[in-house]
Design a protein around this motif. Structure first.
Motif, PDB file in Angstrom:
ATOM      1  N   TYR A  51     -48.854  -5.866  62.075  1.00  0.00           N
ATOM      2  CA  TYR A  51     -48.845  -6.357  60.829  1.00  0.00           C
ATOM      3  C   TYR A  51     -50.302  -7.517  61.124  1.00  0.00           C
ATOM      4  O   TYR A  51     -49.892  -8.927  61.532  1.00  0.00           O
ATOM      5  N   PRO A  52     -51.363  -7.379  61.325  1.00  0.00           N
ATOM      6  CA  PRO A  52     -52.525  -8.089  61.531  1.00  0.00           C
ATOM      7  C   PRO A  52     -52.513  -9.291  60.577  1.00  0.00           C
ATOM      8  O   PRO A  52     -53.317 -10.343  61.215  1.00  0.00           O
ATOM      9  N   ASP A  53     -52.375  -9.214  59.219  1.00  0.00           N
ATOM     10  CA  ASP A  53     -52.519 -10.392  58.503  1.00  0.00           C
ATOM     11  C   ASP A  53     -51.322 -11.111  58.322  1.00  0.00           C
ATOM     12  O   ASP A  53     -51.253 -11.892  57.437  1.00  0.00           O
ATOM     13  N   ALA A  54     -50.118 -10.933  58.971  1.00  0.00           N
ATOM     14  CA  ALA A  54     -48.948 -11.797  58.840  1.00  0.00           C
ATOM     15  C   ALA A  54     -49.275 -13.260  59.087  1.00  0.00           C
ATOM     16  O   ALA A  54     -48.534 -14.223  58.486  1.00  0.00           O
ATOM     17  N   LEU A  55     -49.926 -13.433  60.148  1.00  0.00           N
ATOM     18  CA  LEU A  55     -50.415 -14.829  60.517  1.00  0.00           C
ATOM     19  C   LEU A  55     -51.663 -14.991  60.888  1.00  0.00           C
ATOM     20  O   LEU A  55     -52.249 -14.241  61.792  1.00  0.00           O
ATOM     21  N   ARG A  56     -52.370 -15.951  60.373  1.00  0.00           N
ATOM     22  CA  ARG A  56     -53.863 -16.453  60.846  1.00  0.00           C
ATOM     23  C   ARG A  56     -54.014 -18.149  60.276  1.00  0.00           C
ATOM     24  O   ARG A  56     -53.361 -18.613  59.540  1.00  0.00           O
ATOM     25  N   GLU A  57     -54.808 -18.457  60.996  1.00  0.00           N
ATOM     26  CA  GLU A  57     -55.352 -19.722  60.999  1.00  0.00           C
ATOM     27  C   GLU A  57     -56.475 -19.948  59.904  1.00  0.00           C
ATOM     28  O   GLU A  57     -57.525 -19.614  60.188  1.00  0.00           O
ATOM     29  N   LYS A  58     -56.420 -20.465  58.615  1.00  0.00           N
ATOM     30  CA  LYS A  58     -57.284 -20.585  57.760  1.00  0.00           C
ATOM     31  C   LYS A  58     -58.349 -21.677  58.044  1.00  0.00           C
ATOM     32  O   LYS A  58     -59.434 -21.350  57.753  1.00  0.00           O
ATOM     33  N   SER A  59     -57.896 -22.711  58.724  1.00  0.00           N
ATOM     34  CA  SER A  59     -58.741 -23.774  59.148  1.00  0.00           C
ATOM     35  C   SER A  59     -58.114 -24.477  60.303  1.00  0.00           C
ATOM     36  O   SER A  59     -56.958 -24.064  60.699  1.00  0.00           O
ATOM     37  N   CYS A  60     -58.458 -25.535  60.980  1.00  0.00           N
ATOM     38  CA  CYS A  60     -58.045 -26.336  62.036  1.00  0.00           C
ATOM     39  C   CYS A  60     -56.736 -26.729  61.656  1.00  0.00           C
ATOM     40  O   CYS A  60     -56.399 -27.599  60.863  1.00  0.00           O
ATOM     41  N   ARG A  92     -52.179   2.695  61.083  1.00  0.00           N
ATOM     42  CA  ARG A  92     -51.473   1.379  60.918  1.00  0.00           C
ATOM     43  C   ARG A  92     -50.436   1.172  59.870  1.00  0.00           C
ATOM     44  O   ARG A  92     -49.418   0.857  59.795  1.00  0.00           O
ATOM     45  N   GLU A  93     -51.100   1.880  58.703  1.00  0.00           N
ATOM     46  CA  GLU A  93     -50.153   1.743  57.275  1.00  0.00           C
ATOM     47  C   GLU A  93     -48.760   2.454  57.497  1.00  0.00           C
ATOM     48  O   GLU A  93     -47.716   1.973  57.131  1.00  0.00           O
ATOM     49  N   SER A  94     -48.618   3.823  58.395  1.00  0.00           N
ATOM     50  CA  SER A  94     -47.793   4.468  58.663  1.00  0.00           C
ATOM     51  C   SER A  94     -46.763   3.626  59.345  1.00  0.00           C
ATOM     52  O   SER A  94     -45.499   3.673  59.246  1.00  0.00           O
ATOM     53  N   LYS A  95     -47.388   3.002  60.662  1.00  0.00           N
ATOM     54  CA  LYS A  95     -46.374   2.296  61.471  1.00  0.00           C
ATOM     55  C   LYS A  95     -45.745   1.068  60.963  1.00  0.00           C
ATOM     56  O   LYS A  95     -44.666   0.677  60.817  1.00  0.00           O
ATOM     57  N   ARG A  96     -46.950   0.582  59.909  1.00  0.00           N
ATOM     58  CA  ARG A  96     -46.099  -0.634  59.221  1.00  0.00           C
ATOM     59  C   ARG A  96     -45.196  -0.384  58.394  1.00  0.00           C
ATOM     60  O   ARG A  96     -44.148  -1.152  58.396  1.00  0.00           O
ATOM     61  N   GLY A  97     -45.143   0.810  57.754  1.00  0.00           N
ATOM     62  CA  GLY A  97     -44.097   1.148  56.721  1.00  0.00           C
ATOM     63  C   GLY A  97     -42.805   1.701  57.479  1.00  0.00           C
ATOM     64  O   GLY A  97     -41.937   1.166  57.090  1.00  0.00           O
ATOM     65  N   LEU A  98     -42.875   2.254  58.831  1.00  0.00           N
ATOM     66  CA  LEU A  98     -41.763   2.504  59.496  1.00  0.00           C
ATOM     67  C   LEU A  98     -41.125   1.149  59.939  1.00  0.00           C
ATOM     68  O   LEU A  98     -39.856   0.771  59.793  1.00  0.00           O
ATOM     69  N   ILE A  99     -41.929   0.161  60.601  1.00  0.00           N
ATOM     70  CA  ILE A  99     -41.450  -0.947  61.064  1.00  0.00           C
ATOM     71  C   ILE A  99     -40.564  -1.735  60.106  1.00  0.00           C
ATOM     72  O   ILE A  99     -39.628  -2.316  60.128  1.00  0.00           O
ATOM     73  N   ASP A 100     -41.177  -1.826  58.713  1.00  0.00           N
ATOM     74  CA  ASP A 100     -40.476  -2.206  57.579  1.00  0.00           C
ATOM     75  C   ASP A 100     -39.263  -1.998  57.361  1.00  0.00           C
ATOM     76  O   ASP A 100     -38.411  -2.677  57.317  1.00  0.00           O
ATOM     77  N   ALA A 101     -39.239  -0.402  57.478  1.00  0.00           N
ATOM     78  CA  ALA A 101     -37.892   0.212  57.054  1.00  0.00           C
ATOM     79  C   ALA A 101     -36.855  -0.190  58.069  1.00  0.00           C
ATOM     80  O   ALA A 101     -35.538  -0.316  57.905  1.00  0.00           O
ATOM     81  N   ILE A 102     -37.252  -0.156  59.607  1.00  0.00           N
ATOM     82  CA  ILE A 102     -36.465  -0.330  60.609  1.00  0.00           C
ATOM     83  C   ILE A 102     -36.017  -1.801  60.404  1.00  0.00           C
ATOM     84  O   ILE A 102     -34.652  -2.042  60.642  1.00  0.00           O
ATOM     85  N   VAL A 103     -36.713  -2.843  60.426  1.00  0.00           N
ATOM     86  CA  VAL A 103     -36.532  -4.046  60.543  1.00  0.00           C
ATOM     87  C   VAL A 103     -35.437  -4.293  59.267  1.00  0.00           C
ATOM     88  O   VAL A 103     -34.355  -5.199  59.291  1.00  0.00           O
ATOM     89  N   GLU A 104     -35.971  -3.918  58.112  1.00  0.00           N
ATOM     90  CA  GLU A 104     -34.888  -3.906  56.891  1.00  0.00           C
ATOM     91  C   GLU A 104     -33.587  -3.311  57.283  1.00  0.00           C
ATOM     92  O   GLU A 104     -32.397  -3.964  56.548  1.00  0.00           O
ATOM     93  N   PHE A 105     -33.489  -2.254  57.643  1.00  0.00           N
ATOM     94  CA  PHE A 105     -32.349  -1.497  57.853  1.00  0.00           C
ATOM     95  C   PHE A 105     -31.398  -2.429  58.905  1.00  0.00           C
ATOM     96  O   PHE A 105     -30.155  -2.499  58.718  1.00  0.00           O
TER      97      PHE A 105
END
Length: 715
Positions: free
Chosen positions: A601-610, A565-578
């Protein structure tokens, strides 16, 4: 195909991406490598995200991950004596053979002649390149090569599934070493085919299952091992046993040939051999390495249904693969189940669990477990030997790494010298560590000198070491040396990894001139990585609202599924940035949306509480963070229009941005703040935390009602 952009004005955001009409973008100083990041936030990940999130009487529908095109392994359970050809499954049905149309099929290795294609199946890599990335020398891995303990009984009193029935003597056949070596050399010399069969026939050797198993363990090429396996079945008097079947399962697993594994398991039962604990462990390990965690858990459940008790290796493997994938809750659950089963973890598993606890913010528990593990290890050492400890290669490597990270690089070199003086021979991991330390310190000459020292010592570099040096050369604007390094990687037979291409794409984004831009494009082509073909063949965002782009990205991520997942996240970050900095913001938004659905990006969006949501941007670079925030806020607007309900509060966390070196100087935070100001987002900061923007209440609801929220990523 990707559209060419003019590059006459390098200060503009639209850049050209050379080689066949490709494109790039200006630099902001943020790179997108897969180096260490700030992991202080609490990691929380769900195995399955439901399509609808219920918060009281409100419903927010979030994008659900696309289903993996992977069927669970067809594992044989105890056969019906009356119908030995039928295999009962856990759901009560019976299976007489494996469907050859299973979604997981044999995947050919990708060669440079195939780079014009985009594949949708999982990648199949040569097993020789499967060494764990960035593993320190001597680091223990959860291995499935366990000793065959046939008499061990668990605390529950159940007999563990072993290779032989209870009471049967284990047959040990003395194996003439020259027979095993001769047959192994034949299989290494020939690709499987008539020539290999003729050479084996002419050798005149007769083998039993024990000797065949030793040969199978030495074959790296799965096609050769599979051909040899079936050739043995045709030899008079030969019969495979549980050992040979299990070894063959492991060989196929390393090559990610899951369809072949299912066929083999069926044949195993038909031949009267039952899968045992080691067989299941091999399969769990294989699915875990390929990042098919659901399938690995299915095997875990099925082995218990078949009456096979999980052993320490089973639990350690499941803990390891889930922790590495970010499923810390599952890893901890496996650890507790392991304790309930009366099994004690090894040092490697202790390290994984301590790391899980630390990442989840349970520092007290992590420290307590560390202290418990340390006395256990000390007590295991006889008292008269405790003060006669002699450091080994692993110890020296740890000391060098700690010294280097603290800035004492000359002292780290001194430890290296002492290590040699004590007659420890440095390997590629040790040399790679020194290269990486000097590279991160910004000393290009020292990093290059240590790389050359490794070559002069006759040590073959590995891909992580080459990536460390490549990153150093690119940061130092040494493009010619970077080109030579890529050429030497090819000469050594090393294939560029996802991290290699990520480094090159980031360099292209940061190019200082037209010449640099063109040179970076050549480097990316030389790498031969399939990601280059993916980027070249990306369709334009047309009247279909970006659907073609999303389909293209989805297919590529399916193909790269087995990457961590870390490798895929790094590549996607580079592609979107580019794409973002090239002015191709519609495409950038589509790439991000697919990555979010695929849980990159599993932690990009989460619901902390209601109805209280957290948008976490702290591991992203500037362009990716702005794109992710824009598309996420647009998603909230859509949900509000459908349900009529608005989140009560949204926290936008930027931290100090990815790899920020000076507190308060985050390019990510500045870019996010500028975007929010342009669109009059009603945010505020609280408790002096300038890296977190908060919106809540009626002002937030009114702002989300504005139509421009849907298109703010195009600014």
């Amino acid at each position: 195909m990707i559209r060419a952009k003019q590059i006459s004005n390098l200060s503009s955001s639209a850049r050209s991406f050379f080689l066949g009409g490709t494109r790039s973008s200006a630099a902001d100083g943020n790179s997108c490598t897969s180096s260490a990041e700030d992991e202080s936030s609490v990691l929380r990940r769900h195995q399955a995200r439901p399509e609808a999130v219920h918060t009281g009487n409100r419903v927010f529908t979030r994008p659900s991950p696309l289903p993996l095109h992977v069927s669970p392994p067809v594992l044989p359970v105890k056969p019906d004596p009356a119908n030995n050809h039928k295999i009962p499954l856990s759901d009560g049905t019976e299976l007489s053979m494996v469907d050859p149309t299973l979604p997981i099929t044999s995947v050919k290795a990708i060669g440079r002649e195939h780079l014009g294609k985009v594949y949708t199946t999982s990648a199949s890599k040569d097993s020789s390149e499967e060494a764990p990335r960035n593993a320190s020398p001597g680091t223990k891995q959860a291995s499935n090569d366990v000793s065959h303990d046939l008499t061990k009984t668990t605390v529950s009193g159940k007999r563990k599934c072993g290779y032989y029935p209870s009471g049967e003597m284990m047959r040990v056949t003395p194996a003439p070493r020259h027979v095993i070596e001769k047959v192994s050399s034949i299989l290494r010399r020939f690709k499987w085919g008539p020539a290999a069969e003729e050479a084996l026939h002419n050798s005149g050797f007769k083998m039993d299952a024990y000797q065949a198993n030793q040969v199978l363990k030495q074959i790296d090429n799965y096609a050769n091992s599979l051909g040899f396996f079936y050739w043995l079945k045709t030899q008079p008097g030969f019969k495979h046993d549980e050992h040979t079947y299990t070894t063959m399962v492991g060989n196929l697993g390393r090559a990610k040939q899951f369809g072949e594994i299912n066929n083999l398991l069926n044949e195993m039962v038909r031949d009267g051999c039952q899968p045992n604990t080691v067989t299941y462990n091999r399969l769990i390990h294989s699915y875990g390495r390929a990042n098919y965690l659901k399938e690995a858990m299915n095997v875990f459940n099925q082995m218990q249904e078949a009456g096979c008790e999980p052993d320490r290796v089973t639990y350690c493997t499941l803990i390891d693969i889930h922790a590495k994938a970010g499923f810390l809750d599952v890893a901890m659950d496996m650890y507790h189940r392991m304790q309930v089963a009366g099994l004690s973890p090894d040092t490697f598993t202790y390290s994984v669990i301590i790391n899980c606890l630390g990442k989840a913010g349970h520092l007290v528990s992590a420290h307590r477990l560390f202290c418990e593990e340390l006395p256990e290890r000390v007590e295991a050492i006889p008292r008269d030997e405790r003060f006669r400890f002699r450091p080994d290669k692993v110890t020296y490597s740890i000391v060098m790494e700690v010294l280097g990270q603290c800035g004492f690089l000359e002292e780290a070199e001194g430890v290296f010298t002492e290590m040699e003086r004590e007659n420890w021979v440095p390997d590629e991991h040790v040399y790679g560590l020194i290269v990486d330390l000097w590279g991160k310190a910004g000393d290009v000459e020292k990093a290059w000198r240590w790389y050359q020292a490794m070559l002069h010592a006759g040590v073959r570099p590995n891909v992580p070491t080459c990536n460390s040096l490549l990153s150093t050369l690119l940061r130092g604007h040494r493009l010619s040396e970077a080109y030579n390094l890529l050429q030497s990687m090819m000469a050594f037979g090393l294939q560029s990894s996802l991290q290699t291409y990520t480094l090159l794409l980031s360099c292209c984004t940061e190019a200082r001139s037209n010449f640099d831009l063109g040179f970076c494009g050549q480097l990316m082509a030389v790498s031969g990585h399939p990601a280059h073909t993916f980027l070249l063949k990306m369709p334009p965002a047309g009247s279909d609202n970006g659907q073609k782009v999303r389909d293209h990205v989805s297919s590529f991520l399916d193909y790269m599924h087995s990457e961590d997942r870390e490798s895929k996240r790094g590549l996607i970050d580079a592609i979107v940035e580019f794409l973002h900095k090239s002015g191709l913001k519609e495409e950038a938004g589509s790439v991000w949306e697919v990555a979010a659905v695929k849980n990159v990006y599993p932690d990009a969006l989460r619901e902390k509480s209601c109805s209280y949501w957290l948008i976490n941007l702290h591991v992203m670079s500037e362009g990716t963070a702005v794109t992710a925030l824009s598309r996420t806020l647009a998603w909230f607007r859509k949900q509000m229009l459908v349900s009529g309900e608005c989140p009560s509060r949204i926290d936008i966390v930027t931290g100090w941005g990815r790899r920020s070196r000076v507190t308060g100087s985050s390019m990510v935070r500045q870019a996010v703040e500028e975007l929010l100001n342009v669109f009059n987002f009603p945010f505020f900061t609280e408790n002096g935390n300038s890296g977190c923007f908060v919106g809540c209440g009626e002002p937030l609801k009114n702002w989300l009602s504005e139509s421009y929220v849907e298109r703010m990523h195009l600014l």
